[in-house]
Write an enzyme that holds these catalytic residues in place. Structure first.
Site: not given
Ligand SMILES: *Cc1c(COP(=O)(O)O)cnc(C)c1O
Length: 384
Positions: A56, A107, A178, A203
């Site tokens: 992490r 979205y 965004d 995307k």
């Protein structure tokens, strides 16, 4: 914290074009024997004692991808396991009980996060019409932060980000964009003065529909440090292999985007002239309601997303989409392959007022005539 066994990257020269940066940034510095690509490290733990203790803390593949994304957006990038976990980290920047402006057209996964946070009294959500610049600026007065999504899913509404950010800054409001549909090759919100950019790397940046990954790109060091700590503490880390693949995808972003944009413009024109098509949304198309804003805010193009309404019923629209052979009837977007879906199949999209036959079309890089004949024959087969 160091993410990298090769802390030195190829220096990005100030005169480089974005297309060059997409290919070159995030490669190991060119010393003798250095590999061309940062190797994938698949390990959850490291021998003591270094900056890297546990999986992490960091990963070389994240570091290379973040260097490239940061250079492309003009800020400091932190990657997350998905676009939505990245959005969750951003939401945590908002003061407790603060008011967040959110566009009605955005979205729906992101709106879902904010609805949950509101339910838990973490923040107050106020819906805005982001395409209406005057109304958006008026709403800023009572807000602590504004979430902009532009170009917006699935209506392709364009926000006048420079004008809105300019007013928000005067009021000390956190500005978030965004920018997934535009990608950093078509819009750089940090250059307009925005504080934070979200990219669903899933995307266009990844570009091959083979991974989920998100990125937050910050202008300030303080915000970037917050993101790294958030990822460490909450654990929404990307996989090392996914980060490697995302960077590999990013290398070809410029050519993929150019092709899907050219295809999209041609298809948008033909759809607009088709007798069975009611409406086409594509900001790059002259005559589109968003075109004037787009020429100012996105002068280099509007990417490969378009949407259109068919003059028929939702059932027949679904039949058309199901009979396509080149274009896949599937959700998601931004891959090399064309994808299409009727967005109002989802309850949340119907609630947001998305028209019942609106098809969101992620135009791929296939031959444009093949795409057109696929669409045309599916429409004529079902509608006659
Ligand atoms: C897909 C998408 C997201 C969410 O990203 P995931 O990687 O799927 O979690 C956020 N915003 C936009 C505009 C998207 O298209």
């Amino acid at each position: 914290m160091s993410n990298n066994q090769y802390p030195e990257f190829v220096p990005v020269e100030p005169n480089w074009n974005q297309n060059t940066i997409a290919v070159q940034a995030g490669r190991p510095a060119r010393v003798a024997g250095a590999p061309m690509n940062t190797p994938v490290t698949l390990s959850s733990t490291y021998v003591h004692t270094t900056d890297l203790g546990y999986g992490r803390d960091g990963n070389q593949s994240w570091g290379a991808l973040e260097e490239a994304l940061g250079q492309l957006e003009g800020g400091i990038a932190t990657t997350f396991s998905s676009g939505l976990t990245a959005a969750t980290a951003i939401a945590d920047l908002i003061v407790p009980g603060g008011t967040l402006l959110v566009p009605t057209q955005a979205y729906y996964g992101v709106k879902n996060i904010f609805a949950r946070l509101e339910m838990h009294k973490r923040l107050n959500v106020r819906l805005i019409d982001l395409g209406n610049t005057v109304a958006t600026i008026a709403a800023l007065k009572s807000a602590d932060a504004i979430w902009m999504e532009s170009i917006a899913n699935p209506t392709l509404v364009v926000a006048d980000i420079p004008a809105i950010v300019n007013e928000a800054k005067k009021l000390n409001i956190l500005t978030i964009v965004d920018s997934t549909f535009a990608t950093p090759l078509r819009q750089r919100p940090l250059d307009f003065g925005a504080d934070i950019v979200l990219q669903s790397v899933t995307k266009f940046l990844g570009g091959h529909s083979d991974l989920l990954l998100g990125a937050v790109i910050c202008k300030s060091n303080a915000h970037a440090e917050f993101m790294v700590k958030h990822r460490h503490d909450f654990g929404a880390i990307p996989g090392g292999l996914d980060a490697f693949l995302a960077l590999r995808g990013l290398r070809t972003l410029a050519v993929r985007l150019d092709r899907s944009e050219t295809n999209a413009l041609e298809l948008a024109k033909r759809l607009r002239d088709h007798p069975k098509i009611k409406k086409v949304n594509f900001p790059a198309l002259p005559g589109d309601s968003q075109h004037e804003k787009a020429t100012r805010v996105l002068p280099n193009g509007c990417g490969g997303m378009l949407s259109f309404e068919i003059d028929t019923t939702p059932e027949r629209t679904d039949q058309i989409l199901q009979s396509l052979k080149v274009i896949s009837h599937a959700t998601s977007l931004g891959g090399v392959e064309s994808l299409i879906e009727r967005r109002s199949r989802y309850e949340a999209e119907r609630a947001a007022g998305v028209p019942m036959t609106l098809c969101r079309f992620s135009v791929g890089i296939e031959n444009v005539e093949d795409l057109w004949s696929d669409l045309e024959s599916a429409i004529s087969t079902v509608l006659g």
